[in-house]
Scaffold this motif. Structure first.
Motif, mmCIF file in Angstrom:
data_model
loop_
_atom_site.group_PDB
_atom_site.id
_atom_site.type_symbol
_atom_site.label_atom_id
_atom_site.label_comp_id
_atom_site.label_asym_id
_atom_site.label_seq_id
_atom_site.Cartn_x
_atom_site.Cartn_y
_atom_site.Cartn_z
ATOM 1 N N ASP A 41 0.910 -1.689 0.334
ATOM 2 C CA ASP A 41 0.087 0.136 0.018
ATOM 3 C C ASP A 41 0.879 1.488 -0.241
ATOM 4 O O ASP A 41 2.017 1.588 0.818
ATOM 5 C CB ASP A 41 -0.640 0.191 1.373
ATOM 6 C CG ASP A 41 -2.114 -1.273 1.211
ATOM 7 O OD1 ASP A 41 -2.574 -1.354 0.160
ATOM 8 O OD2 ASP A 41 -2.522 -1.798 2.127
ATOM 9 N N ASP A 46 -5.333 11.875 -2.120
ATOM 10 C CA ASP A 46 -7.011 11.154 -2.855
ATOM 11 C C ASP A 46 -6.585 11.774 -4.434
ATOM 12 O O ASP A 46 -6.453 13.384 -4.172
ATOM 13 C CB ASP A 46 -7.995 10.997 -2.427
ATOM 14 C CG ASP A 46 -8.646 10.941 -1.262
ATOM 15 O OD1 ASP A 46 -7.845 9.312 -0.806
ATOM 16 O OD2 ASP A 46 -9.894 10.432 -0.262
ATOM 17 N N ARG A 64 -12.786 -0.085 -9.959
ATOM 18 C CA ARG A 64 -11.486 0.869 -9.427
ATOM 19 C C ARG A 64 -10.138 -0.220 -9.448
ATOM 20 O O ARG A 64 -9.654 0.226 -8.668
ATOM 21 C CB ARG A 64 -11.847 1.229 -7.550
ATOM 22 C CG ARG A 64 -13.352 2.434 -8.002
ATOM 23 C CD ARG A 64 -12.896 3.292 -8.741
ATOM 24 N NE ARG A 64 -13.503 4.763 -8.475
ATOM 25 C CZ ARG A 64 -14.880 4.667 -9.955
ATOM 26 N NH1 ARG A 64 -15.015 3.945 -10.990
ATOM 27 N NH2 ARG A 64 -16.324 5.227 -9.497
ATOM 28 N N TRP A 80 -4.865 -1.176 -7.656
ATOM 29 C CA TRP A 80 -6.467 -0.896 -7.083
ATOM 30 C C TRP A 80 -6.972 0.370 -6.010
ATOM 31 O O TRP A 80 -5.476 0.819 -5.977
ATOM 32 C CB TRP A 80 -5.910 -2.341 -6.119
ATOM 33 C CG TRP A 80 -7.058 -3.612 -6.314
ATOM 34 C CD1 TRP A 80 -8.118 -4.172 -6.567
ATOM 35 C CD2 TRP A 80 -5.627 -4.409 -6.794
ATOM 36 N NE1 TRP A 80 -7.949 -5.378 -7.371
ATOM 37 C CE2 TRP A 80 -6.273 -5.691 -7.884
ATOM 38 C CE3 TRP A 80 -4.302 -4.509 -7.318
ATOM 39 C CZ2 TRP A 80 -5.655 -6.031 -8.126
ATOM 40 C CZ3 TRP A 80 -3.662 -5.451 -8.179
ATOM 41 C CH2 TRP A 80 -4.568 -6.294 -8.672
ATOM 42 N N HIS A 81 -8.055 0.384 -5.733
ATOM 43 C CA HIS A 81 -8.307 1.546 -5.282
ATOM 44 C C HIS A 81 -8.099 3.143 -5.986
ATOM 45 O O HIS A 81 -7.324 4.713 -6.372
ATOM 46 C CB HIS A 81 -7.346 2.527 -4.097
ATOM 47 C CG HIS A 81 -7.870 0.728 -3.118
ATOM 48 N ND1 HIS A 81 -8.671 -0.258 -3.127
ATOM 49 C CD2 HIS A 81 -6.312 0.453 -2.608
ATOM 50 C CE1 HIS A 81 -8.347 -0.793 -2.011
ATOM 51 N NE2 HIS A 81 -7.242 -0.703 -1.547
ATOM 52 N N GLU A 102 -9.047 6.619 -5.783
ATOM 53 C CA GLU A 102 -9.596 6.869 -5.444
ATOM 54 C C GLU A 102 -9.935 7.554 -4.419
ATOM 55 O O GLU A 102 -9.070 7.418 -2.917
ATOM 56 C CB GLU A 102 -10.535 5.378 -5.438
ATOM 57 C CG GLU A 102 -12.154 6.065 -5.613
ATOM 58 C CD GLU A 102 -13.623 4.165 -5.066
ATOM 59 O OE1 GLU A 102 -14.431 4.048 -5.366
ATOM 60 O OE2 GLU A 102 -12.161 2.925 -5.204
ATOM 61 N N SER A 104 -10.870 9.093 -0.828
ATOM 62 C CA SER A 104 -11.103 8.690 1.259
ATOM 63 C C SER A 104 -10.198 6.824 0.720
ATOM 64 O O SER A 104 -10.131 6.353 2.130
ATOM 65 C CB SER A 104 -12.558 7.425 1.169
ATOM 66 O OG SER A 104 -12.819 6.532 0.000
ATOM 67 N N TRP A 105 -9.786 6.649 -0.299
ATOM 68 C CA TRP A 105 -8.715 5.380 0.260
ATOM 69 C C TRP A 105 -7.354 5.815 0.899
ATOM 70 O O TRP A 105 -6.869 4.887 1.800
ATOM 71 C CB TRP A 105 -8.508 4.465 -1.082
ATOM 72 C CG TRP A 105 -9.673 3.526 -0.935
ATOM 73 C CD1 TRP A 105 -10.753 4.088 -2.406
ATOM 74 C CD2 TRP A 105 -10.114 2.943 -0.618
ATOM 75 N NE1 TRP A 105 -11.597 2.499 -1.610
ATOM 76 C CE2 TRP A 105 -11.066 2.217 -1.489
ATOM 77 C CE3 TRP A 105 -8.961 1.856 0.340
ATOM 78 C CZ2 TRP A 105 -11.616 1.071 -0.895
ATOM 79 C CZ3 TRP A 105 -9.657 0.645 0.043
ATOM 80 C CH2 TRP A 105 -10.629 -0.071 0.032
ATOM 81 N N HIS A 107 -4.597 5.841 -0.587
ATOM 82 C CA HIS A 107 -2.903 4.708 -1.041
ATOM 83 C C HIS A 107 -3.338 3.837 -1.927
ATOM 84 O O HIS A 107 -4.530 4.131 -3.199
ATOM 85 C CB HIS A 107 -3.243 4.316 0.377
ATOM 86 C CG HIS A 107 -3.652 2.312 0.255
ATOM 87 N ND1 HIS A 107 -5.101 2.668 1.322
ATOM 88 C CD2 HIS A 107 -3.639 1.349 -0.415
ATOM 89 C CE1 HIS A 107 -5.680 1.873 0.953
ATOM 90 N NE2 HIS A 107 -4.826 0.918 0.268
ATOM 91 N N HIS A 109 -3.165 0.616 -3.631
ATOM 92 C CA HIS A 109 -2.810 -0.781 -3.969
ATOM 93 C C HIS A 109 -1.673 -1.060 -4.942
ATOM 94 O O HIS A 109 -2.851 -1.227 -6.201
ATOM 95 C CB HIS A 109 -3.523 -1.967 -3.204
ATOM 96 C CG HIS A 109 -3.298 -3.099 -3.133
ATOM 97 N ND1 HIS A 109 -2.932 -4.003 -1.685
ATOM 98 C CD2 HIS A 109 -3.366 -4.022 -4.165
ATOM 99 C CE1 HIS A 109 -2.561 -5.249 -1.665
ATOM 100 N NE2 HIS A 109 -2.798 -5.339 -3.745
#
Length: 280
Positions: A41, A46, A64, A80-81, A102, A104-105, A107, A109
């Motif tokens: 991660d 964001d 996503r 990812w994200h 994206e 709110s994430w 980070h 992945h």
């Protein structure tokens, strides 16, 4: 020396390390689901642009998430994200925009696989440049029989050897994850009597090369292990041994030595003196 398989970071600047708050094979626990983390991660605000680290063909794997199969098909990189900015089956160049982190994430992945086997992106020859001058830490070594801790001064019968160990990411992690810890890449142990080695080094935990199957989670991690949460560091407790039979040792005094290492080879050691009293 540059490794031929090394690759840049998926964020700008491409040639500078970025904070990583989750390591390969870290515990991932959600309700009744327990698994090993299949990538790393990488911290990013964001909306941060995400770029391809290798030229290849895009595969949109979800709303996503996407992967890029490198030209030649030798390896696949997963992102990812990410809100994608590319189409399914599009061909991308190295450093071409793939999308944005994206909301709110906080980070990305990022994962690497070769021949359908996940690899540790932070291994030497993976993401680079990457430097980690810190060493993992061993917080404790304990002996248990079931749920009851066994005094190291009076050890008998079969016991579980449990080690609490962790590492701190070398670059500061933004809040609310600033207290995050990560796992060592390897844990091994041995037993000595005086200077004589009675049980040679054995490595029951080795995260350096490939992802472990979820079926091994209860073999590697104890039930009270927890992952990182906002404002709360995780707790990483490993089974160095299950039901180790101390009756194989004569009564006497011994030393159980534990060593941990990260993917860059930084190491830490600790020891637990104990006394076997199987025969009265």
């Amino acid at each position: 020396m540059t490794h031929r398989d090394a690759y840049d970071w998926p964020f700008e600047p491409f040639d500078r390390p970025h904070p990583v708050r989750g390591y390969f094979n870290d515990p991932r626990i959600a309700d009744n689901s327990k698994a090993f983390h299949f990538g790393v991660d990488i911290c990013a605000a964001d909306g941060t642009p995400v770029y391809a680290i290798d030229p290849g063909t895009v595969h949109l794997e979800g709303a996503r998430s996407l992967s890029v199969v490198s030209d030649g098909g030798g390896r696949t990189f997963g992102y990812w994200h990410v809100v994608p900015a590319v189409r399914h089956h599009a061909h991308v160049r190295r450093h071409q925009l793939l999308g944005h982190v994206e909301a709110s994430w906080g980070h990305l992945h990022f994962a690497e696989s070769s021949r359908k086997r996940y690899r540790n992106p932070l291994r030497p020859g993976g993401l680079g440049p990457w430097s980690d001058p810190t060493s993992p830490r061993i917080s404790g070594i304990q002996l248990f029989r079931g749920k009851k801790e066994v005094s190291p001064l009076d050890v008998r019968g079969s016991v579980d050897v449990i080690v609490e160990a962790w590492d701190k990411p070398p670059l500061p992690i933004p809040p609310p994850w600033s207290e995050s810890i990560v796992t060592p890449a390897m844990l091994r142990w041995r037993v000595l009597r005086g200077r004589r080695v009675l049980r040679p080094w054995h490595a029951p935990v080795d995260f350096r090369k490939t992802l472990l199957p979820a079926s091994l989670f209860p073999v590697v991690y104890t039930p009270d292990t927890r992952q990182n949460h906002p404002h709360q560091p995780g707790l990483y407790r490993f089974y160095a041994a299950h039901t180790w039979d101390t009756k194989l040792l004569p009564n006497g005094h011994y030393r159980l030595e534990v060593a941990v290492a990260d993917a860059q080879g930084n190491r830490a050691h600790a020891a637990l003196p104990f006394a076997v009293a199987n025969r009265r």
